[in-house]
Design a protein around this motif. Structure first.
Motif, PDB file in Angstrom:
ATOM      1  N   GLN A   1      25.430  -0.381  20.315  1.00 11.42           N
ATOM      2  CA  GLN A   1      24.577  -0.913  19.655  1.00 11.42           C
ATOM      3  C   GLN A   1      23.829   0.209  18.850  1.00 11.42           C
ATOM      4  OE1 GLN A   1      21.829  -3.648  21.038  1.00 11.42           O
ATOM      5  NE2 GLN A   1      23.170  -5.372  21.315  1.00 11.42           N
ATOM      6  N   THR A   2      23.482   0.000  17.442  1.00 14.65           N
ATOM      7  CA  THR A   2      22.843   1.144  16.765  1.00 14.65           C
ATOM      8  C   THR A   2      21.920   0.357  15.716  1.00 14.65           C
ATOM      9  OG1 THR A   2      24.411   2.758  16.834  1.00 14.65           O
ATOM     10  CG2 THR A   2      22.785   2.798  14.945  1.00 14.65           C
ATOM     11  N   ARG A   3      20.704   0.616  15.764  1.00 22.45           N
ATOM     12  CA  ARG A   3      19.692  -0.297  14.812  1.00 22.45           C
ATOM     13  C   ARG A   3      19.361   1.066  13.853  1.00 22.45           C
ATOM     14  NH1 ARG A   3      17.479  -3.204  18.246  1.00 22.45           N
ATOM     15  NH2 ARG A   3      18.248  -5.389  17.115  1.00 22.45           N
ATOM     16  N   GLU A   4      19.390   0.518  12.622  1.00 22.31           N
ATOM     17  CA  GLU A   4      18.984   1.296  11.517  1.00 22.31           C
ATOM     18  C   GLU A   4      17.674   0.877  10.701  1.00 22.31           C
ATOM     19  OE1 GLU A   4      21.634   4.151   9.279  1.00 22.31           O
ATOM     20  OE2 GLU A   4      21.561   2.743   7.783  1.00 22.31           O
ATOM     21  N   GLY A   5      16.679   1.418  10.286  1.00 26.38           N
ATOM     22  CA  GLY A   5      15.796   1.081   9.492  1.00 26.38           C
ATOM     23  C   GLY A   5      15.941   2.018   7.938  1.00 26.38           C
ATOM     24  N   MET A   6      15.536   1.271   7.049  1.00 20.74           N
ATOM     25  CA  MET A   6      15.428   1.835   5.814  1.00 20.74           C
ATOM     26  C   MET A   6      14.132   1.662   4.736  1.00 20.74           C
ATOM     27  SD  MET A   6      18.120   2.250   2.548  1.00 20.74           S
ATOM     28  CE  MET A   6      19.262   3.349   3.375  1.00 20.74           C
ATOM     29  N   VAL A   7      13.511   2.590   4.454  1.00 21.64           N
ATOM     30  CA  VAL A   7      12.342   2.467   3.517  1.00 21.64           C
ATOM     31  C   VAL A   7      12.713   3.097   2.322  1.00 21.64           C
ATOM     32  CG1 VAL A   7       9.986   2.643   3.479  1.00 21.64           C
ATOM     33  CG2 VAL A   7      10.641   2.303   5.391  1.00 21.64           C
ATOM     34  N   ILE A   8      12.388   2.064   1.284  1.00 19.39           N
ATOM     35  CA  ILE A   8      12.698   2.648  -0.278  1.00 19.39           C
ATOM     36  C   ILE A   8      11.171   2.481  -1.085  1.00 19.39           C
ATOM     37  CG2 ILE A   8      13.976   2.436  -2.280  1.00 19.39           C
ATOM     38  CD1 ILE A   8      16.036   0.805  -0.859  1.00 19.39           C
TER      39      ILE A   8
ATOM     40  N   LYS B   1       5.486   7.036   4.464  1.00 21.58           N
ATOM     41  CA  LYS B   1       4.198   7.365   4.134  1.00 21.58           C
ATOM     42  C   LYS B   1       3.830   9.021   3.825  1.00 21.58           C
ATOM     43  CE  LYS B   1       1.978   3.261   5.491  1.00 21.58           C
ATOM     44  NZ  LYS B   1       0.946   2.243   6.396  1.00 21.58           N
ATOM     45  N   GLU B   2       4.331   9.719   5.105  1.00 21.76           N
ATOM     46  CA  GLU B   2       4.041  10.996   4.851  1.00 21.76           C
ATOM     47  C   GLU B   2       4.901  11.678   3.676  1.00 21.76           C
ATOM     48  OE1 GLU B   2       4.632  12.854   8.782  1.00 21.76           O
ATOM     49  OE2 GLU B   2       3.223  11.801   9.503  1.00 21.76           O
ATOM     50  N   GLY B   3       6.167  11.208   3.405  1.00 19.36           N
ATOM     51  CA  GLY B   3       6.902  11.753   2.424  1.00 19.36           C
ATOM     52  C   GLY B   3       6.441  11.305   1.079  1.00 19.36           C
ATOM     53  N   MET B   4       5.748  10.318   0.637  1.00 24.10           N
ATOM     54  CA  MET B   4       5.203  10.107  -0.444  1.00 24.10           C
ATOM     55  C   MET B   4       3.955  10.910  -0.567  1.00 24.10           C
ATOM     56  SD  MET B   4       5.362   8.074  -2.870  1.00 24.10           S
ATOM     57  CE  MET B   4       4.384   8.753  -4.431  1.00 24.10           C
ATOM     58  N   ALA B   5       3.121  11.021   0.714  1.00 21.67           N
ATOM     59  CA  ALA B   5       1.760  12.231   0.390  1.00 21.67           C
ATOM     60  C   ALA B   5       2.397  13.253  -0.082  1.00 21.67           C
ATOM     61  CB  ALA B   5       1.330  12.095   1.457  1.00 21.67           C
ATOM     62  N   ALA B   6       3.589  13.950   0.692  1.00 24.49           N
ATOM     63  CA  ALA B   6       3.979  15.257   0.178  1.00 24.49           C
ATOM     64  C   ALA B   6       4.384  15.373  -1.245  1.00 24.49           C
ATOM     65  CB  ALA B   6       5.388  15.485   0.927  1.00 24.49           C
ATOM     66  N   LEU B   7       5.055  14.248  -1.699  1.00 16.61           N
ATOM     67  CA  LEU B   7       5.440  14.083  -3.244  1.00 16.61           C
ATOM     68  C   LEU B   7       4.149  14.403  -4.129  1.00 16.61           C
ATOM     69  CD1 LEU B   7       7.468  13.722  -5.536  1.00 16.61           C
ATOM     70  CD2 LEU B   7       7.196  11.249  -5.099  1.00 16.61           C
ATOM     71  N   GLU B   8       3.152  13.437  -3.635  1.00 19.54           N
ATOM     72  CA  GLU B   8       1.902  13.675  -4.505  1.00 19.54           C
ATOM     73  C   GLU B   8       1.435  15.139  -4.640  1.00 19.54           C
ATOM     74  OE1 GLU B   8      -0.328  10.611  -3.000  1.00 19.54           O
ATOM     75  OE2 GLU B   8       0.653   9.060  -4.142  1.00 19.54           O
ATOM     76  N   ALA B   9       1.348  15.583  -3.380  1.00 17.28           N
ATOM     77  CA  ALA B   9       0.816  17.130  -3.177  1.00 17.28           C
ATOM     78  C   ALA B   9       1.625  18.197  -3.849  1.00 17.28           C
ATOM     79  CB  ALA B   9       0.806  17.168  -1.660  1.00 17.28           C
TER      80      ALA B   9
ATOM     81  N   GLY C   1       0.725  -1.124   0.017  1.00 17.93           N
ATOM     82  CA  GLY C   1       0.049   0.084  -0.042  1.00 17.93           C
ATOM     83  C   GLY C   1       0.646   1.212  -0.033  1.00 17.93           C
ATOM     84  N   LEU C   2       2.091   1.135  -0.373  1.00 18.00           N
ATOM     85  CA  LEU C   2       2.816   2.513  -0.577  1.00 18.00           C
ATOM     86  C   LEU C   2       3.645   2.553  -1.738  1.00 18.00           C
ATOM     87  CD1 LEU C   2       4.151   4.808   0.976  1.00 18.00           C
ATOM     88  CD2 LEU C   2       5.680   3.154   2.146  1.00 18.00           C
ATOM     89  N   GLY C   3       3.398   3.510  -2.564  1.00 22.32           N
ATOM     90  CA  GLY C   3       3.592   3.747  -4.059  1.00 22.32           C
ATOM     91  C   GLY C   3       3.362   2.779  -4.893  1.00 22.32           C
ATOM     92  N   ASP C   4       4.138   2.329  -6.033  1.00 31.04           N
ATOM     93  CA  ASP C   4       4.054   1.387  -6.835  1.00 31.04           C
ATOM     94  C   ASP C   4       4.283   0.045  -5.949  1.00 31.04           C
ATOM     95  OD1 ASP C   4       3.040   2.931  -8.615  1.00 31.04           O
ATOM     96  OD2 ASP C   4       5.058   3.325  -9.744  1.00 31.04           O
ATOM     97  N   GLU C   5       5.484   0.194  -5.238  1.00 27.07           N
ATOM     98  CA  GLU C   5       6.051  -0.583  -4.579  1.00 27.07           C
ATOM     99  C   GLU C   5       6.992  -0.485  -3.540  1.00 27.07           C
ATOM    100  OE1 GLU C   5       8.285  -3.457  -7.010  1.00 27.07           O
ATOM    101  OE2 GLU C   5       8.756  -2.035  -8.440  1.00 27.07           O
ATOM    102  N   ALA C   6       7.164  -0.828  -2.400  1.00 30.25           N
ATOM    103  CA  ALA C   6       8.087  -0.187  -1.330  1.00 30.25           C
ATOM    104  C   ALA C   6       8.689  -1.653  -0.565  1.00 30.25           C
ATOM    105  CB  ALA C   6       7.169   0.564  -0.373  1.00 30.25           C
TER     106      ALA C   6
END
Length: 217
Positions: free
Chosen positions: A163-170, A207-215, A145-150
């Motif tokens: 320790q450092t924990r890092e997440g990435m969403v593309i 999700k917020e970043g994608m909404a900002a791009l569309e707007a 449910g995010l973009g064409d695919e995520a």
């Protein structure tokens, strides 16, 4: 009647000859037949004056101001103590890539968040970049449910027992990529936030970043 001087007669003679020849070619018996009207090319034919194929249409032509890609409420939640205005990272070409970051150390808890908008010349080049990124960041999974695919991935690193924990969403959407990085550390316990906390935070920002791009279009 006096005759013209010989020298002047010699100079005018070619003019008379050319004028006479011109009459013969244009309206006399030697004149060329009128050109026939050029007929239109039959249906399906290619006309030499046909316009060239138009350039590929890009769905996304403008990037939003990246520091407005994530709401202030979300920034405050994900990066406690950070200035909600964020800091845009300089880019060599803002029409192709724009990035904003937020970071803060509150007590012993450190958080970093950034979002990038990358606009490609075509859907194909954006898809190729998406596939390359997700291949390099193995071990993650699809985000429905995010973009064409995520795609989302979370990794844990340890440096000098910290320790450092890092997440990435593309996110891939037509000719654009939206990329979010979110990480954290606790410098008192030397532990990292949970995988669930980091993953959910990165997805929320994406999700917020994608909404900002569309707007912004």
């Amino acid at each position: 009647m006096r005759s013209l001087p010989l020298a002047l007669t010699a100079r005018l003679a070619p003019v008379v000859v050319l004028a006479t020849a011109g009459w013969a070619l244009s309206s006399g018996p030697l004149s060329a037949a009128p050109a026939t009207e050029k007929k239109a090319a039959p249906d399906g034919g290619t006309s030499p004056s046909a316009p060239a194929a138009s350039a590929a249409v890009r769905t996304y032509r403008d990037s939003p101001a990246p520091c407005e890609g994530v709401t202030k409420k979300t920034v405050t939640s994900l990066v406690p103590g950070a200035k909600t205005a964020g800091k845009e990272i300089p880019s060599t070409d803002e029409s192709l890539r724009r990035t904003c970051s937020w970071n803060a150390l509150k007590g012993f808890d450190y958080r970093w968040l950034d979002i990038s908008y990358e606009l490609k010349k075509s859907d194909e080049s954006a898809l190729a970049a998406y596939k390359q990124r997700t291949t390099e960041k193995s071990g993650g999974g699809k985000v429905p449910g995010l973009g064409d695919e995520a795609y989302s991935v979370v990794n844990l690193t340890t440096d000098d027992k910290q320790q450092t924990r890092e997440g990435m969403v593309i996110v891939h959407a037509s000719n654009a990529l939206v990329v979010v990085t979110y990480n954290g550390s606790d410098f008192e316990s030397k532990k990292a936030p949970s995988t669930d906390e980091i993953n959910k935070g990165a997805i929320k920002a994406a999700k917020e970043g994608m909404a900002a791009l569309e707007a912004a279009q």
